[in-house]
Design an enzyme around this catalytic site. Structure first.
Site, PDB file in Angstrom:
ATOM      1  N   PHE A  75     -15.641   3.560   7.220  1.00  0.00           N
ATOM      2  CA  PHE A  75     -14.266   3.942   6.858  1.00  0.00           C
ATOM      3  C   PHE A  75     -13.989   3.820   5.365  1.00  0.00           C
ATOM      4  O   PHE A  75     -12.878   4.102   4.916  1.00  0.00           O
ATOM      5  CB  PHE A  75     -13.245   3.105   7.654  1.00  0.00           C
ATOM      6  CG  PHE A  75     -13.357   1.613   7.455  1.00  0.00           C
ATOM      7  CD1 PHE A  75     -12.793   0.991   6.350  1.00  0.00           C
ATOM      8  CD2 PHE A  75     -14.041   0.827   8.382  1.00  0.00           C
ATOM      9  CE1 PHE A  75     -12.892  -0.384   6.160  1.00  0.00           C
ATOM     10  CE2 PHE A  75     -14.142  -0.560   8.203  1.00  0.00           C
ATOM     11  CZ  PHE A  75     -13.569  -1.156   7.082  1.00  0.00           C
ATOM     12  N   LYS A 120       0.834  -1.199   0.000  1.00  0.00           N
ATOM     13  CA  LYS A 120       0.000   0.000   0.000  1.00  0.00           C
ATOM     14  C   LYS A 120       0.879   1.263   0.000  1.00  0.00           C
ATOM     15  O   LYS A 120       2.105   1.168   0.222  1.00  0.00           O
ATOM     16  CB  LYS A 120      -0.938  -0.067   1.209  1.00  0.00           C
ATOM     17  CG  LYS A 120      -1.903  -1.274   1.149  1.00  0.00           C
ATOM     18  CD  LYS A 120      -2.793  -1.363   2.387  1.00  0.00           C
ATOM     19  CE  LYS A 120      -3.721  -2.575   2.311  1.00  0.00           C
ATOM     20  NZ  LYS A 120      -4.624  -2.663   3.489  1.00  0.00           N
ATOM     21  N   ASN A 132      -1.790  -0.200   7.247  1.00  0.00           N
ATOM     22  CA  ASN A 132      -1.255  -1.535   7.548  1.00  0.00           C
ATOM     23  C   ASN A 132      -0.414  -2.145   6.419  1.00  0.00           C
ATOM     24  O   ASN A 132      -0.269  -3.349   6.310  1.00  0.00           O
ATOM     25  CB  ASN A 132      -2.360  -2.470   8.042  1.00  0.00           C
ATOM     26  CG  ASN A 132      -3.467  -2.673   7.035  1.00  0.00           C
ATOM     27  OD1 ASN A 132      -3.386  -2.177   5.913  1.00  0.00           O
ATOM     28  ND2 ASN A 132      -4.495  -3.407   7.416  1.00  0.00           N
ATOM     29  N   HIS A 159      -1.653  -5.615   1.411  1.00  0.00           N
ATOM     30  CA  HIS A 159      -2.908  -6.343   1.189  1.00  0.00           C
ATOM     31  C   HIS A 159      -2.604  -7.761   0.716  1.00  0.00           C
ATOM     32  O   HIS A 159      -1.651  -7.973  -0.043  1.00  0.00           O
ATOM     33  CB  HIS A 159      -3.743  -5.651   0.107  1.00  0.00           C
ATOM     34  CG  HIS A 159      -4.781  -6.559  -0.499  1.00  0.00           C
ATOM     35  ND1 HIS A 159      -5.988  -6.795   0.106  1.00  0.00           N
ATOM     36  CD2 HIS A 159      -4.760  -7.330  -1.623  1.00  0.00           C
ATOM     37  CE1 HIS A 159      -6.668  -7.676  -0.627  1.00  0.00           C
ATOM     38  NE2 HIS A 159      -5.953  -8.003  -1.680  1.00  0.00           N
ATOM     39  N   ARG A 200       2.838  -7.055   9.196  1.00  0.00           N
ATOM     40  CA  ARG A 200       2.150  -5.998   9.952  1.00  0.00           C
ATOM     41  C   ARG A 200       2.627  -5.954  11.399  1.00  0.00           C
ATOM     42  O   ARG A 200       2.748  -4.880  11.997  1.00  0.00           O
ATOM     43  CB  ARG A 200       0.637  -6.218   9.883  1.00  0.00           C
ATOM     44  CG  ARG A 200       0.044  -5.892   8.503  1.00  0.00           C
ATOM     45  CD  ARG A 200      -1.402  -6.350   8.406  1.00  0.00           C
ATOM     46  NE  ARG A 200      -2.022  -5.984   7.136  1.00  0.00           N
ATOM     47  CZ  ARG A 200      -3.167  -6.493   6.697  1.00  0.00           C
ATOM     48  NH1 ARG A 200      -3.817  -7.401   7.418  1.00  0.00           N
ATOM     49  NH2 ARG A 200      -3.671  -6.092   5.546  1.00  0.00           N
ATOM     50  N   TYR A 236     -12.208  -2.979  -3.227  1.00  0.00           N
ATOM     51  CA  TYR A 236     -12.728  -3.095  -1.862  1.00  0.00           C
ATOM     52  C   TYR A 236     -14.258  -2.998  -1.818  1.00  0.00           C
ATOM     53  O   TYR A 236     -14.820  -2.574  -0.816  1.00  0.00           O
ATOM     54  CB  TYR A 236     -12.108  -2.015  -0.968  1.00  0.00           C
ATOM     55  CG  TYR A 236     -10.693  -2.339  -0.480  1.00  0.00           C
ATOM     56  CD1 TYR A 236     -10.422  -3.502   0.244  1.00  0.00           C
ATOM     57  CD2 TYR A 236      -9.635  -1.459  -0.716  1.00  0.00           C
ATOM     58  CE1 TYR A 236      -9.135  -3.787   0.703  1.00  0.00           C
ATOM     59  CE2 TYR A 236      -8.343  -1.746  -0.251  1.00  0.00           C
ATOM     60  CZ  TYR A 236      -8.110  -2.907   0.463  1.00  0.00           C
ATOM     61  OH  TYR A 236      -6.839  -3.192   0.919  1.00  0.00           O
ATOM     62  N   THR A 266      -5.427  -7.891  10.524  1.00  0.00           N
ATOM     63  CA  THR A 266      -5.712  -6.552  10.007  1.00  0.00           C
ATOM     64  C   THR A 266      -5.162  -5.423  10.881  1.00  0.00           C
ATOM     65  O   THR A 266      -4.576  -4.463  10.367  1.00  0.00           O
ATOM     66  CB  THR A 266      -7.241  -6.378   9.847  1.00  0.00           C
ATOM     67  OG1 THR A 266      -7.741  -7.505   9.118  1.00  0.00           O
ATOM     68  CG2 THR A 266      -7.580  -5.100   9.089  1.00  0.00           C
ATOM     69  N   GLU A 285      -8.829 -10.645  -8.163  1.00  0.00           N
ATOM     70  CA  GLU A 285      -8.025  -9.437  -7.959  1.00  0.00           C
ATOM     71  C   GLU A 285      -6.858  -9.356  -8.953  1.00  0.00           C
ATOM     72  O   GLU A 285      -6.536  -8.263  -9.441  1.00  0.00           O
ATOM     73  CB  GLU A 285      -7.532  -9.394  -6.510  1.00  0.00           C
ATOM     74  CG  GLU A 285      -8.694  -9.158  -5.539  1.00  0.00           C
ATOM     75  CD  GLU A 285      -8.343  -9.359  -4.064  1.00  0.00           C
ATOM     76  OE1 GLU A 285      -7.155  -9.591  -3.749  1.00  0.00           O
ATOM     77  OE2 GLU A 285      -9.261  -9.283  -3.233  1.00  0.00           O
ATOM     78  N   ARG A 303      -1.472 -14.690   3.908  1.00  0.00           N
ATOM     79  CA  ARG A 303      -2.210 -13.992   4.972  1.00  0.00           C
ATOM     80  C   ARG A 303      -1.507 -14.181   6.315  1.00  0.00           C
ATOM     81  O   ARG A 303      -1.498 -13.279   7.150  1.00  0.00           O
ATOM     82  CB  ARG A 303      -3.645 -14.524   5.050  1.00  0.00           C
ATOM     83  CG  ARG A 303      -4.477 -14.289   3.786  1.00  0.00           C
ATOM     84  CD  ARG A 303      -5.210 -12.997   3.764  1.00  0.00           C
ATOM     85  NE  ARG A 303      -6.263 -12.899   4.755  1.00  0.00           N
ATOM     86  CZ  ARG A 303      -7.065 -11.851   4.879  1.00  0.00           C
ATOM     87  NH1 ARG A 303      -6.914 -10.804   4.068  1.00  0.00           N
ATOM     88  NH2 ARG A 303      -7.996 -11.826   5.799  1.00  0.00           N
TER      89      ARG A 303
HETATM   90  P1  GTP Z   1      -6.639  -6.328   3.145  1.00  0.00           P
HETATM   91  O1  GTP Z   1      -5.586  -7.366   2.939  1.00  0.00           O
HETATM   92  O2  GTP Z   1      -6.178  -4.926   2.832  1.00  0.00           O
HETATM   93  O3  GTP Z   1      -7.934  -6.690   2.438  1.00  0.00           O
HETATM   94  O4  GTP Z   1      -6.908  -6.318   4.739  1.00  0.00           O
HETATM   95  P2  GTP Z   1      -7.694  -7.396   5.596  1.00  0.00           P
HETATM   96  O5  GTP Z   1      -8.212  -8.502   4.723  1.00  0.00           O
HETATM   97  O6  GTP Z   1      -6.801  -7.759   6.739  1.00  0.00           O
HETATM   98  O7  GTP Z   1      -8.907  -6.551   6.172  1.00  0.00           O
HETATM   99  P3  GTP Z   1     -10.312  -6.182   5.459  1.00  0.00           P
HETATM  100  O8  GTP Z   1     -10.405  -6.801   4.115  1.00  0.00           O
HETATM  101  O9  GTP Z   1     -11.376  -6.418   6.460  1.00  0.00           O
HETATM  102  O10 GTP Z   1     -10.154  -4.595   5.314  1.00  0.00           O
HETATM  103  C1  GTP Z   1      -9.482  -4.037   4.194  1.00  0.00           C
HETATM  104  C2  GTP Z   1      -8.657  -2.856   4.643  1.00  0.00           C
HETATM  105  O11 GTP Z   1      -9.530  -1.814   5.074  1.00  0.00           O
HETATM  106  C3  GTP Z   1      -7.751  -3.103   5.853  1.00  0.00           C
HETATM  107  O12 GTP Z   1      -6.526  -3.699   5.522  1.00  0.00           O
HETATM  108  C4  GTP Z   1      -7.565  -1.693   6.362  1.00  0.00           C
HETATM  109  O13 GTP Z   1      -6.575  -0.984   5.592  1.00  0.00           O
HETATM  110  C5  GTP Z   1      -8.930  -1.076   6.104  1.00  0.00           C
HETATM  111  N1  GTP Z   1      -9.771  -1.178   7.297  1.00  0.00           N
HETATM  112  C6  GTP Z   1     -10.427  -2.258   7.752  1.00  0.00           C
HETATM  113  N2  GTP Z   1     -11.083  -1.994   8.887  1.00  0.00           N
HETATM  114  C7  GTP Z   1     -10.826  -0.687   9.156  1.00  0.00           C
HETATM  115  C8  GTP Z   1     -11.213   0.202  10.194  1.00  0.00           C
HETATM  116  O14 GTP Z   1     -11.946  -0.152  11.136  1.00  0.00           O
HETATM  117  N3  GTP Z   1     -10.733   1.492  10.120  1.00  0.00           N
HETATM  118  C9  GTP Z   1      -9.922   1.908   9.094  1.00  0.00           C
HETATM  119  N4  GTP Z   1      -9.495   3.191   9.078  1.00  0.00           N
HETATM  120  N5  GTP Z   1      -9.546   1.095   8.101  1.00  0.00           N
HETATM  121  C10 GTP Z   1      -9.993  -0.175   8.136  1.00  0.00           C
HETATM  122 MG    MG Z   2      -9.317  -8.130   2.956  1.00  0.00          MG
END
Ligand code: GTP
Ligand code: MG
Length: 149
Positions: free
Chosen positions: A57, A9, A112, A115, A102, A49, A91, A126, A85
């Site tokens: 958010f 990112k 973070n 992805h 992370r 997303y 996350t 994707e 993962r």
């Molecule tokens: P990705 O690998 O980026 O998809 O992350 P993830 O699979 O661990 O988490 P998820 O798919 O639920 O969320 C996608 C992304 O949205 C996260 O990696 C964060 O960057 C962002 N995100 C998720 N939850 C929050 C939140 O509560 N607040 C904020 N600011 N960002 C969030």
């Molecule tokens: Mg995700």
């Protein structure tokens, strides 16, 4: 073969973590099949997303992902989706185990650094979303006999 979409990112790029993050997947033994630095348009971030579009958010997430260049990667290997993962960590970086990307390199959910696709289906979806035909390479790594029995 199983494939996953990994993306560094904008915070990871700005903080100079590109080499460090690529190294972790390389050293693990997965195979890189696509790689580019890319300024993501808003529409693509929204599509990527889209499952999160109802979250409060979501606008901030789209701003974050489009705030600077990202590094787009396709990786393949048996079990690569779940393993990537694990290498990435959960996350919220404060809850991510030390030793994960992370856990070692980030402090906030909204920053973070990386992805990873959450299922083999989404890995394919994707990769098709972020790469054009001709941007992916099929090749045989010389180390293959030393990785797979
Ligand atoms: P990705 O690998 O980026 O998809 O992350 P993830 O699979 O661990 O988490 P998820 O798919 O639920 O969320 C996608 C992304 O949205 C996260 O990696 C964060 O960057 C962002 N995100 C998720 N939850 C929050 C939140 O509560 N607040 C904020 N600011 N960002 C969030
Ligand atoms: Mg995700």
């Amino acid at each position: 073969v199983e494939e996953t979409y990994i993306m560094i990112k904008p915070d990871g790029v700005q903080r100079g973590l590109v080499g460090e993050i690529i190294s972790r997947f390389e050293r693990k033994g997965f195979q890189l099949t696509g790689l580019k630095l890319f300024q993501c348009p808003k529409e693509l971030a929204q599509e990527h997303y889209k499952d999160l579009q109802s979250k409060p958010f979501f606008p901030k997430l789209v701003d974050y992902i489009t705030s600077g260049p990202v590094v787009c990667m396709a990786w393949e290997g048996v079990g690569v989706v779940a393993s990537a993962r694990k290498l990435i960590g959960v996350t919220n970086p404060l809850n991510a185990e030390p030793g994960t990307i992370r856990g070692d390199l980030a402090v906030q959910t909204g920053r973070n650094v990386v992805h990873g696709s959450d299922s083999p289906e989404n890995g394919k979806r994707e990769i098709a979303l972020w790469f054009k035909e001709g941007e992916l390479c099929e090749w045989t790594p010389v180390q293959e006999p030393w990785l797979k029995e």
